[in-house]
Design a protein around this motif. Structure first.
Motif, PDB file in Angstrom:
ATOM      1  N   GLU A   1     -69.461  37.414  77.649  1.00  0.00           N
ATOM      2  CA  GLU A   1     -70.905  37.192  77.580  1.00  0.00           C
ATOM      3  C   GLU A   1     -71.583  37.604  78.883  1.00  0.00           C
ATOM      4  O   GLU A   1     -72.802  37.578  78.987  1.00  0.00           O
TER       5      GLU A   1
ATOM      6  N   ALA B   1     -75.584  42.640  70.825  1.00  0.00           N
ATOM      7  CA  ALA B   1     -76.583  41.616  71.125  1.00  0.00           C
ATOM      8  C   ALA B   1     -76.226  40.252  70.542  1.00  0.00           C
ATOM      9  O   ALA B   1     -76.188  39.250  71.243  1.00  0.00           O
ATOM     10  N   ASN B   2     -75.945  40.207  69.248  1.00  0.00           N
ATOM     11  CA  ASN B   2     -75.763  38.915  68.600  1.00  0.00           C
ATOM     12  C   ASN B   2     -74.314  38.470  68.527  1.00  0.00           C
ATOM     13  O   ASN B   2     -74.031  37.359  68.132  1.00  0.00           O
ATOM     14  N   LYS B   3     -73.386  39.363  68.862  1.00  0.00           N
ATOM     15  CA  LYS B   3     -71.990  38.932  68.979  1.00  0.00           C
ATOM     16  C   LYS B   3     -71.409  39.551  70.225  1.00  0.00           C
ATOM     17  O   LYS B   3     -70.882  40.668  70.204  1.00  0.00           O
ATOM     18  N   PRO B   4     -71.514  38.848  71.356  1.00  0.00           N
ATOM     19  CA  PRO B   4     -71.078  39.437  72.620  1.00  0.00           C
ATOM     20  C   PRO B   4     -69.636  39.922  72.537  1.00  0.00           C
ATOM     21  O   PRO B   4     -68.740  39.185  72.125  1.00  0.00           O
TER      22      PRO B   4
END
Lengths: 370, 365
Positions: free
Chosen positions: B176, B185-188
């Motif tokens: 992250e 973006a939504n799943k590092p």
């Protein structure tokens, strides 16, 4: 009948002994029945009754099951590893599924993309805005802008709260979560300019113990309405009810969990998309690659008002819903983040891609993303 | 002459071995059969057909070429994590940190490969290097636990479990943070390797090479633990560390070697998760393979050779779990319940060893 014979042949070939043949009488009727109808396979990352993200999809699938000639096959608790690819492939190979719905973010790359290339006759649709023009044509994305319903939550919460302090338990500081937090704030401030949203990030999608701790801490800090963005909001809503504060839901209906304090909740309306897919496939039409929406096309909704909603809150929330259906923007610029920088320079449409990259908390949100 | 007369003749040694093997097989199969029977009662109480259930386990696990590959694919990481539990168990350590070694190993492999890919290194160079990095990382983590046990008497079960949390948090922190692919973006996640740099499937199948690596390591570790002086010393240490020390065995280095082997197996499992499945490191590495491995190793009675077939049976139960959900409307927990029943039955059956008259050594036999 090609599927029929193929399965029979495969069974006979690999059964290698009486066991394979003995299974035929049991295996075949199901296969024969499955091919007359459209079979849709759906894969969930958690439990179907999690009072949250997965339940929102499962509720929509129940509605789809009532459609004639549609068979739904479901698997829950499928991790974002090659296990999800194998589950989907099994639905295609063994159940004859023609449409695969993957409902967890990490299913898409690489698993659904690889399967889409491998099975060009099967449609793959994934519940996050990820599809690109370079991806296979039989793959696609669907997504609902839940922040619109969170905005309505904010409106109702602002007018149902005594202190104007709303507590928000959030999973991770990623754009879709931040947009929900900011929308609750803007909704609350639209009816109560001094409203604040205090946020605590738990760090992961499903952390029941930390969610309870965060909920208690927010109540201790003076918040009298709690809401959240975690996979299963059950713990947060139950904690709020136990502590005697009001609550707004997320993902699916949590109204039964808080008979005293529930105000309303932000809910997905996946059945709009799922029944549309089923209708189009029944007519032999190609599915659109990308379907996105919100209030204007009936893809999100707010849970029926609970005992926690005041009459003024209900009236204002209904008005906010009417506004959103007409496309009234939520992000009316210029807006500053909670460090004082202008982050939204002008007014953006509710579906503007600029907002998809949100990486800030607006002024009025107490908390930090780092 | 008198001294050798007391030793069992060669033929007697063979019958003892055969009798022991038969005892293990009979008790294990008996426990599995008994758990299946109990599970059938449970299904009948739910109003479901046990016959259909076991047919579906067969169909989903072994019923077609697709099902067999599904089963093998799922068993690949479990073989390696089961080995990671078995090796320390042989020296008497209950090491449950394979999950952490897998996650951290996978993460280190993912980031080790990135500069090599950027420099244009071919897969034949970068994959072994990434695998080595994963194994060294896993080995270091579990060796730390072994060292704490040996030098500081820290309970290895607790410290390996807690280090697993630290390993996962460390991976999340970097994924992250500084190693995050800005596109994720939504799943590092870390930067993807790209298909061309990944480990492919065994030709003619969908199964990745991790399965072969697991099987080869299982045989190698079995040879090491049962056919070498090191293995003998390790087993003596497992039987009684004080006695081993009194005999002059290097207990400390045996512990460090076995924990290093354990961590390397788990790290290698992490490497294959990254190199063959994900092509990058992210939270999906935390899939519980490390914990399933404990179960498999217990069922194999810490025998590296037995781990392979048992991992495949578990792969089949997992592979058919979806089909059972879909066809019988049973919740996902059903497969876990069956696994749990088998586990409890096999543990309970330990009490039977040496008590069944059929397998007991007779006087003068």
């Amino acid at each position: 009948m090609t599927l029929h014979t193929l399965n029979r042949r495969t069974l006979l070939k690999t059964g290698a002994a009486g066991i394979g043949a003995a299974m035929l009488p049991f295996g075949l009727p199901r296969l024969a029945a499955a091919q007359e109808a459209l079979t849709i396979g759906v894969v969930y990352v958690g439990a179907k009754d999690d009072f949250g993200w997965n339940q929102a999809h499962a509720v929509a699938m129940e509605i789809l099951k009532a459609t004639p000639n549609v068979t739904v096959v479901e698997e829950e608790n499928v991790p974002e590893t090659d296990a999800c690819a194998k589950s989907m492939e099994s639905m295609i190979n063994i159940d004859g599924a023609k449409l695969i719905l993957g409902t967890s973010f990490g299913y898409y790359t690489p698993f659904m993309l690889d399967l889409a290339a491998k099975y060009p006759d099967v449609a793959f649709r994934h519940a996050a805005p990820l599809w690109k023009d370079s991806d296979p044509a039989n793959a696609g994305s669907y997504f609902c802008y839940l922040n619109q319903a969170h905005y309505v939550d904010g409106v109702a919460a602002g007018l149902s709260s005594a202190s104007g302090k709303i507590g928000f338990v959030a999973a991770k500081p990623i754009p879709s979560v931040l947009s929900n937090i900011n929308s609750v704030l803007l909704g609350a401030r639209s009816v109560r300019p001094d409203a604040t949203v205090q946020v605590i990030f738990t760090g992961d999608w499903s952390m029941p113990v930390r969610e309870a701790e965060a909920a208690n801490a927010l109540v201790d800090a003076g918040c009298d309405v709690l809401t959240c963005h975690v996979d299963g909001p059950k713990v947060v809503i139950e904690t709020a009810e136990a502590r005697g504060v009001k609550s707004c839901g997320h993902n699916a209906s949590q109204a039964p969990l808080a008979p005293k304090g529930f105000i309303t909740g932000a809910e997905y309306k996946w059945e709009t998309i799922y029944t549309m897919y089923a209708d189009m496939l029944a007519k032999g039409e190609a599915l659109p690659n990308v379907v996105v929406g919100g209030y204007h096309n009936d893809m999100v909704r707010n849970t029926a008002y609970g005992a926690g909603a005041t009459p003024e809150a209900i009236a204002a929330a209904d008005a906010a819903i009417a506004g959103l259906k007409e496309g009234k923007p939520i992000y009316v610029g210029p807006l500053k983040d909670n460090a004082g920088n202008v982050v939204i320079d002008k007014t953006y449409d509710n579906y503007d891609p600029y907002l998809d990259g949100m990486n800030y908390l607006l002024e009025g949100v107490i908390g930090s993303i780092t | 002459m008198d001294a050798t007369a007391n030793l069992p003749p060669q033929t007697r040694g063979l019958t003892v071995t055969a009798r022991r093997a038969a005892e293990t097989l009979a008790i294990s199969l008996g426990s599995v059969a008994l758990s299946a029977l109990l599970f059938s009662v449970f299904l009948l109480l739910l109003g479901k057909s046990p016959v259909q259930f076991f047919q579906l386990v067969w169909t989903g696990g072994f019923g077609s070429a697709f099902s067999i590959q599904n089963t093998l694919q799922r068993s690949a990481p479990i073989i390696l994590t089961a080995l990671a539990f078995a090796i320390p168990a042989i020296i008497g350590l209950t090491m449950i940190g394979a999950e952490g070694a897998l996650v951290l190993g996978g993460f280190v492999a993912a980031i080790t490969a990135l500069p090599l890919i950027a420099a244009g290194a071919p897969p034949l160079v970068l994959l072994p290097l990434a695998a080595a990095a994963a194994m060294v990382t896993g080995a270091a983590l579990i060796m730390l636990v072994g060292w704490l046990r040996h030098a500081r008497s820290v309970n290895e079960t607790i410290s390996s479990l807690l280090l697993t949390y630290i390993a996962i948090a460390t991976m999340n922190f970097f994924v992250e943070g500084i190693f995050r692919d800005p596109a994720s973006a939504n799943k590092p996640s870390t930067m993807p390797w790209g298909k061309e740099n990944m480990v492919g499937a065994i030709p003619g199948t969908d199964v990745h090479w991790g399965l072969v690596a697991g099987a080869v390591l299982a045989v190698a570790l079995w040879l090491l633990m049962s056919r070498t002086t090191f293995g003998f010393a390790a087993r003596v240490t497992g039987g009684n560390p004080r006695a081993a020390r009194a005999q002059g065995l290097p207990v400390g280095s045996i512990i460090l070697t076995c924990t290093a082997l354990s961590g390397a197996c788990a790290g290698l499992a992490g490497f294959f998760e990254v190199a063959a499945i994900h092509g990058q490191a992210n939270a999906s590495l935390v899939a519980g393979y490390g914990f399933t491995g404990i179960l498999v190793s217990f069922l194999a009675r810490q025998n590296p050779l037995a781990i392979v077939p048992i991992a495949i049976v578990f792969g089949a139960i997992e592979a058919s779990g979806g089909l059972i959900q879909r066809r019988m409307g049973l919740p996902d927990a059903t497969s876990a319940l069956l696994q749990g029943l088998i586990f409890v039955m096999l543990l309970a059956s330990d009490a039977l060893y040496g008590r069944l008259p059929l397998f007991r050594e007779r006087e003068g036999a």
